[in-house]
Design a protein around this motif. Structure first.
Motif, short mmCIF file in Angstrom:
data_model
loop_
_atom_site.label_atom_id
_atom_site.label_comp_id
_atom_site.label_asym_id
_atom_site.label_seq_id
_atom_site.Cartn_x
_atom_site.Cartn_y
_atom_site.Cartn_z
N TYR A 158 0.80 -1.23 0.00
CA TYR A 158 0.00 0.00 0.00
C TYR A 158 0.83 1.28 0.00
N LEU A 159 2.14 1.16 0.25
CA LEU A 159 2.99 2.36 0.25
C LEU A 159 2.97 3.09 -1.10
N PRO A 160 3.04 2.38 -2.24
CA PRO A 160 3.01 3.11 -3.51
C PRO A 160 1.76 3.97 -3.68
N ARG A 161 0.64 3.50 -3.07
CA ARG A 161 -0.62 4.27 -3.20
C ARG A 161 -0.56 5.56 -2.38
N CYS A 162 0.34 5.59 -1.39
CA CYS A 162 0.49 6.82 -0.61
C CYS A 162 1.15 7.92 -1.44
N ALA A 163 1.75 7.51 -2.58
CA ALA A 163 2.34 8.48 -3.49
C ALA A 163 1.60 8.50 -4.82
N ASP A 164 0.34 8.08 -4.79
CA ASP A 164 -0.46 7.97 -6.02
C ASP A 164 -0.75 9.35 -6.62
N LYS A 221 4.16 5.62 -12.49
CA LYS A 221 5.55 5.99 -12.33
C LYS A 221 5.79 6.76 -11.02
N GLN A 222 4.88 7.68 -10.70
CA GLN A 222 5.05 8.47 -9.48
C GLN A 222 5.02 7.57 -8.26
N SER A 223 4.16 6.58 -8.28
CA SER A 223 4.07 5.63 -7.16
C SER A 223 5.31 4.75 -7.08
N ALA A 224 5.81 4.32 -8.26
CA ALA A 224 7.02 3.50 -8.29
C ALA A 224 8.21 4.27 -7.74
N ASP A 225 8.32 5.53 -8.13
CA ASP A 225 9.43 6.35 -7.61
C ASP A 225 9.31 6.51 -6.10
N GLY A 226 8.08 6.68 -5.63
CA GLY A 226 7.88 6.79 -4.18
C GLY A 226 8.28 5.53 -3.47
N ALA A 227 7.95 4.37 -4.06
CA ALA A 227 8.31 3.09 -3.44
C ALA A 227 9.83 2.94 -3.36
N VAL A 228 10.52 3.35 -4.44
CA VAL A 228 11.98 3.26 -4.45
C VAL A 228 12.58 4.14 -3.35
N HIS A 229 12.07 5.35 -3.23
CA HIS A 229 12.57 6.25 -2.19
C HIS A 229 12.32 5.69 -0.80
N GLU A 273 16.73 4.93 -10.60
CA GLU A 273 16.30 5.01 -9.20
C GLU A 273 16.48 3.67 -8.49
N VAL A 274 16.13 2.60 -9.20
CA VAL A 274 16.30 1.26 -8.61
C VAL A 274 17.78 0.97 -8.38
N LEU A 275 18.61 1.35 -9.33
CA LEU A 275 20.06 1.13 -9.19
C LEU A 275 20.62 1.92 -8.01
N THR A 276 20.04 3.08 -7.77
CA THR A 276 20.44 3.87 -6.60
C THR A 276 20.11 3.11 -5.32
N ALA A 277 18.95 2.44 -5.32
CA ALA A 277 18.57 1.64 -4.16
C ALA A 277 19.54 0.48 -3.95
N ILE A 278 19.97 -0.17 -5.05
CA ILE A 278 20.93 -1.28 -4.93
C ILE A 278 22.26 -0.75 -4.40
N SER A 279 22.67 0.40 -4.88
CA SER A 279 23.92 1.01 -4.39
C SER A 279 23.81 1.35 -2.91
N CYS A 280 22.64 1.84 -2.54
CA CYS A 280 22.40 2.17 -1.13
C CYS A 280 22.49 0.92 -0.26
N LEU A 281 21.94 -0.18 -0.77
CA LEU A 281 21.99 -1.45 -0.04
C LEU A 281 23.44 -1.88 0.14
N ALA A 282 24.25 -1.77 -0.92
CA ALA A 282 25.66 -2.16 -0.83
C ALA A 282 26.43 -1.26 0.13
N GLU A 283 26.10 0.02 0.12
CA GLU A 283 26.81 0.98 0.96
C GLU A 283 26.49 0.79 2.43
N ASN A 284 25.25 0.43 2.75
CA ASN A 284 24.81 0.37 4.15
C ASN A 284 24.79 -1.03 4.74
N THR A 285 25.14 -2.02 3.93
CA THR A 285 25.18 -3.40 4.45
C THR A 285 26.53 -4.01 4.08
#
Length: 847
Positions: free
Chosen positions: A123-129, A225-233, A273-285
Motif C-alpha cells: 500500500y505504500l506506492p498508493r500513498c504516493a499515487d 511511475k510516481q508511485s514506483a518512484d515513491g516506493a523506491v525512495h 532510481e532502482v540502481l540507486t537503491a541497490i547502491s544504497c543497499l551495498a553501501e549500508n550493508t
C-alpha cells in the motif's frame, strides 16, 4: 468454504467494471464491499483464522489496488480500508462481547498473522499515487494496520523486538498527517509521503522490515511511475535507517528483489532510481554480498541471453556503471572484481601443480569469470571521474590481474581460448583507454590475439616495459603482487608473472630493497616445474641493472651453472645465452671458482643437435677466455686443448651461426694456447672463408702447427677426432676424416701413432663403402689417398689389418660402388668390389 470462495471471487470480478454509469456502478461496488465485510465477519471461529481470511481477501484485491486504472485503484483501496475497519471492530467494542467467555489468546491473533511487511509495501506506492483520494485512503490503511498491530500480542522471538514508545510516537505522527489530509489543508505531497515512510520505518520490527524489503519488487515496478518512484525512495530510506539489521541472507534476497525490479523496468529514469537503491543497499550493508548477487545474476544472463541485444539495455551493465560512479562503492567494487578474477580460473587441472588430468572449468566458474570481465569492462568505460580515480588508485592490482589472466587463458584449448580471450582483450583495451595508456593499447591491438607461446610472452614483457616507462611509481607494487603470483598453482599464470617480472627487474635500479626481493623470488623459482618459468626467471636475473649486478653476479652465475644441466634443452639454451650476457660485467672473483665447472658444461652443449645451442655454447666458451689468465689458468688451458678438436671441426659447420661463433672463439682462445704462428694463421683469408677447399687448406696448415706439440697432446687430439667419425652431421664426419688424416700424414714420430693409422685406415674404407653421404665418401677417398702415401715408412711397424677381412665379407652384398683413391689410380687398380682385397694386399706387402 468453497461456496464462500466462489462468492468472493464473483464479487471481486465486479471491481473491474467501468466507472460509468456512476449512479449504478458506485452503489453496486459499495454493496459488494459490504458483502466482503460480511464474509470476513462470518469467517473463522478464532482470531487467527479471521486474520488468515482477511489476508486472503486482501491479496485477492491487490491487483485492483495496483491497477493502472484510477477508478480500480480507488475501489481497491476503499475495500481494504472497510475490511480493516471491520476486522478491528471484531476485537473491540460490542463485537468482542461475543468472545467474552474465551481466553484472549484464542480471541486475538498475534501480530505476525497480519504479515505487516508484505501488506505495508503493497500500500505504500498508493500513498504516493497521482489521485488525491487514493493517497488519503492509503495513508489511513497504513495507519490502521499499525493501530491494529499495536493492540495485538506478538511472539517473543529474536527479530520481533519493538520499541513501543517510539512506535506510538510514530503512529501519532501518522494520525496527525491523516487529520491534516481530512481537513483538506494544503500540505506538500512529498512531505506527507516522507512522514509516512519515516513512521513506517520506526513501527516495523526487524523481521517485518526484512519481509518488506524481500517483497518490494512489485511496489518498485508499480504501473504508476510516481508511485514506483515513491516506493523506491521508501526502500532507500528503509535501507539507510535499518540496513545494519540485515544479515547476509536478508541482503542477498533484497538484492535479488531489486535486481528483478531493475530488469523489469525499462524506463531509464526509473531504472536509475532502482540502481540507486541497490547502491544504497551495498553501501549500508555488506557490499560483497550485494556484489556477489549482481555478478551471479550477470552470469545467468550471459548463459541464457544475448546481453548485447537486450531491449532497453542490459540492466546488469547499468548496475556496473552505477557502482563505478558511486563515490563510496567504486573502489570497493573494483577490488571485488579483481579478487574474483584472481580467484576464478577459466582452466582447471591443466598446468596445475599436483594435477595430471586436463579438464575445462565448471560452468559456474566460467560464467563467473565472464561476468567479472564484462563488469570490469563496464567499470572502465562507465566510471567517469570517480571510476577513473579508483582505477588509478588500484592500477597495480588491476594490471597484475589482467596480465595473469591473459597468461592463464593461453592454457585453454583453442575454442575455449578464443571464447575467453576476446572479452579479456576488450577489458584490457578499455583499461588502456581509461588510463590514457595509448602505447599499451597499440601493443594490445597489434599482438593481443596472437596465441603462440613466445608471442604472448613477448606481449606481456612489452606491457611491463610500457608500464615501467610511463608509470615508474607502479613498478614496485606491481612487482610485489606478481612475485606472490609465482606461487600460484596455475602454470600459465606463473609463466605470465615470470614474464612480467623479467622485464620489470631492469627498472629497479633506484629501489634496492625491491630488487633484492625480486632476485630472491626469481632465484627461488628457477626450480619451477615449468621450463618456461625457469627460463624467464633466469632471463630476469641477467636483467639486473648493471649498477647493481656486482652485488648479485655470484648468485646469478650459480643459477646459470645449475641450469646448464637442465633436463629441458630450451632452458639450457637460455642459460647459455644468459651466460654470454652476464660474463661482461662479471667480476673475476665471481668467475674463477666456477670457471672449470662452466667449461665442462659448455663442452657438453657444443654437440647439441640445435644449431643455436651449439653457436651459443662455442661463443660462451670464447667469452670465458677473458678469465683464462687467472688462478685457474692451467686447468682451463687443459679444457681448451680438450675442446680444440671439436672447435676445429665445427669451423666448417652446416650452420653459418656456428661457423661464425667458432671463428670468434678460436681467435679468443689462441693467445692462451701459445702456439707459435697460430695467430698469424687465424688472420689469413681462408680462415674466414665458407668454401670447403679453403677450410681444407686451413686444416693442413693448422695441423703442421699442432703436430709440433707434445706427443701426448697430439694423441688426445687424434682420439677426440676419431670419436667425431660417429657425429650425427655428415659434414662434421667429413671434417674429422680430413683433420685426422692430415695429422697422421704429417706426424714426425709416426711409429708411435701406428695404432691410430691402422684404426683410421680401417674406418675410412668402411665409410667410403657404406656412407650414404657424398661429402663423407669424398673425404674418405681423399684421406685414403693421403694415408696410402705414408704406408711405406711404416712397413715393419704397421699391424696386419685382419679386421678388413671381416669388413670385406660384410660388404659383399653392398650396392654402393667404391670411389677409386688417387693412389690406386696410379697403380691401375679397378673400381670393382675386389678392390678391398687389393687395398689389404698393399698393406700386407708393406708388412
Amino acid at each position: 468454504m468453497e461456496t464462500r470462495n466462489r462468492v468472493m471471487k464473483a464479487t471481486l470480478g465486479f471491481f473491474a467494471l467501468p466507472n460509468e454509469p456512476s449512479n449504478i456502478v458506485d452503489p453496486l461496488i459499495s454493496n459488494l464491499i459490504t458483502l466482503l465485510c460480511t464474509i470476513l465477519l462470518t469467517s473463522g471461529e478464532d482470531g487467527r483464522s479471521r486474520a488468515e481470511q482477511l489476508l486472503h481477501i486482501l491479496r485477492q484485491i491487490d491487483p485492483f489496488v495496483s491497477s493502472n486504472l484510477e477508478h480500480q485503484r480507488r475501489r481497491g483501496c476503499v475495500a481494504v480500508l472497510e475490511l480493516l475497519t471491520k476486522f478491528r471492530s471484531i476485537f473491540s467494542g460490542s463485537d468482542r462481547r461475543n468472545f467474552s467467555t474465551l481466553p484472549s489468546a484464542f480471541v486475538l491473533p498475534n501480530r505476525d498473522a497480519l504479515f505487516l511487511g508484505e501488506r505495508i509495501i503493497a500500500y505504500l506506492p498508493r500513498c504516493a499515487d497521482t489521485n488525491t483520494e487514493v493517497r488519503k485512503i492509503s495513508v489511513q490503511i497504513v495507519a490502521l494496520f499499525f493501530t491494529i498491530s499495536l493492540s495485538l500480542p506478538k511472539l517473543k522471538a529474536p527479530g520481533n523486538e519493538l520499541d513501543l514508545e517510539a512506535s506510538y510516537s510514530a503512529l501519532t505522527s501518522l494520525e496527525d498527517v491523516i487529520s491534516i489530509l481530512r481537513s483538506d489543508a494544503s500540505i506538500d505531497q512529498s512531505e506527507v509521503f516522507h512522514r509516512v515512510v519515516s513512521s513506517v520505518s520506526v513501527m516495523l520490527t526487524k523481521d517485518e522490515m526484512t519481509i518488506l524489503l524481500h517483497s518490494c519488487t512489485s511496489a518498485v515496478c508499480d504501473k504508476i511511475k510516481q508511485s514506483a518512484d515513491g516506493a523506491v525512495h521508501a526502500v532507500i530510506e528503509f535501507i539507510s535507517k535499518r540496513g545494519k539489521e540485515l544479515n547476509e541472507n536478508d541482503i542477498s534476497r533484497t538484492t535479488q528483489s531489486l535486481l528483478s525490479a531493475a530488469i523489469s523496468v525499462t524506463d531509464k529514469h526509473s531504472r536509475q532510481e532502482v540502481l540507486t537503491a541497490i547502491s544504497c543497499l551495498a553501501e549500508n550493508t555488506n557490499s560483497n554480498v550485494v556484489f556477489d548477487e549482481v555478478l551471479t545474476a550477470a552470469g545467468k544472463d550471459i548463459i541464457t541471453k544475448d546481453v548485447t541485444r537486450i531491449r532497453g539495455g542490459w540492466a546488469l551493465q547499468d548496475t556496473f556503471y552505477a557502482f563505478s560512479q558511486h563515490a563510496v562503492l567504486a573502489t570497493q567494487f573494483l577490488e571485488y572484481i579483481i579478487s574474483v578474477i584472481n580467484k576464478t580460473s577459466a582452466l582447471k587441472s591443466e598446468g596445475e601443480k599436483g594435477e595430471s588430468n586436463i579438464s575445462e572449468s565448471s560452468l559456474g566458474d566460467n560464467t563467473l569469470l565472464q561476468a567479472a570481465v564484462l563488469s570490469l569492462t563496464a567499470f572502465f568505460r562507465g566510471g567517469e571521474k570517480v571510476g577513473k580515480r579508483a582505477v588509478e588508485q588500484n592500477y597495480s592490482s588491476v594490471l597484475s590481474a589482467l596480465v595473469l589472466k591473459l597468461g592463464s587463458l593461453h592454457g585453454l584449448s583453442v575454442p575455449s581460448q578464443q571464447e575467453h580471450l576476446k572479452p579479456l582483450l576488450t577489458a584490457f583495451q578499455s583499461f588502456c583507454d581509461c588510463m590514457a595508456d595509448l602505447e599499451m593499447g597499440k601493443i594490445l591491438a597489434r599482438d593481443g590475439e596472437l596465441t603462440d607461446k613466445e608471442k604472448w610472452i613477448d606481449l606481456v614483457q612489452e606491457i611491463a616495459c610500457c608500464t615501467a616507462l610511463k608509470r615508474p611509481k607502479e613498478v614496485s607494487p606491481t612487482c610485489t603482487i606478481l612475485s606472490k603470483a609465482l606461487n600460484k598453482n596455475q602454470r600459465f599464470e606463473r609463466e605470465a608473472s615470470a614474464a612480467a617480472l623479467s622485464e620489470f627487474i631492469s627498472h629497479c635500479d633506484s629501489a634496492p630493497a625491491l630488487l633484492e626481493q625480486m632476485v630472491e623470488e626469481l632465484c627461488l623459482h628457477v626450480s619451477d616445474e615449468s621450463p618456461t618459468v625457469r627460463s624467464l626467471c633466469l632471463r630476469g636475473l641477467v636483467q639486473i641493472p648493471e649498477s647493481q649486478m656486482s652485488k648479485y653476479v655470484a648468485q646469478v652465475l650459480g643459477v646459470i651453472v645449475a641450469l646448464l644441466e637442465d633436463p629441458d634443452e630450451s632452458v639450457q639454451l637460455t642459460a647459455v645465452q644468459c651466460l654470454l650476457k652476464v660474463l661482461n660485467p662479471s667480476a673475476k672473483e665471481a668467475v674463477d671458482p666456477i670457471m672449470i665447472n662452466l667449461s665442462v658444461r659448455l663442452r657438453n652443449l657444443q654437440v647439441s643437435m640445435d644449431s643455436k645451442m651449439r653457436a651459443n655454447a662455442f661463443a660462451a666458451y670464447g667469452a670465458l677466455s677473458t678469465y683464462g689468465p687467472g688462478s685457474q689458468h692451467q686447468a682451463f688451458l687443459e679444457q681448451v686443448h680438450a675442446t680444440l678438436p671439436r672447435l676445429i671441426l665445427h669451423l666448417h659447420d652446416d650452420d653459418i651461426s656456428v661457423r661464425l661463433a667458432c671463428r670468434k672463439t678460436f681467435k679468443e682462445l689462441a693467445p692462451l694456447m701459445e702456439i707459435e704462428g697460430l695467430r698469424t694463421l687465424l688472420n689469413k683469408h681462408y680462415f674466414s672463408s665458407d668454401r670447403r677447399s679453403d677450410y681444407e687448406d686451413f686444416i693442413r696448415d693448422l695441423t703442421r702447427l699442432l703436430c709440433q706439440l707434445s706427443a701426448a697432446r697430439v694423441d688426445s687430439y687424434l682420439e677426440a677426432t676419431i670419436q667425431a667419425f660417429e657425429a650425427p652431421w655428415p659434414l662434421i664426419k667429413a671434417n674429422a676424416i680430413s683433420f685426422s688424416s692430415c695429422m697422421l700424414a704429417l706426424l714426425h714420430e709416426q711409429r708411435s701413432f701406428a695404432p691410430y693409422f691402422s684404426q683410421v685406415f680401417t674406418i675410412l674404407v668402411a665409410k667410403m663403402c657404406r656412407s650414404a653421404d657424398p661429402v663423407v665418401r669424398s673425404a674418405s677417398n681423399s684421406a685414403l689417398g693421403l694415408l696410402i702415401k705414408t704406408v711405406n715408412p711404416l712397413k715393419s711397424y704397421t699391424p696386419h689389418l685382419d679386421r678388413i677381412d671381416s669388413f670385406r665379407s660384410s660388404q659383399d652384398t653392398t650396392t654402393h660402388p667404391v670411389s677409386k683413391p688417387p693412389a690406386q689410380q696410379q697403380n691401375g687398380s679397378g673400381s670393382d668390389p675386389g678392390e678391398h682385397v687389393e687395398l689389404r694386399d698393399v698393406d700386407s706387402k708393406a708388412e
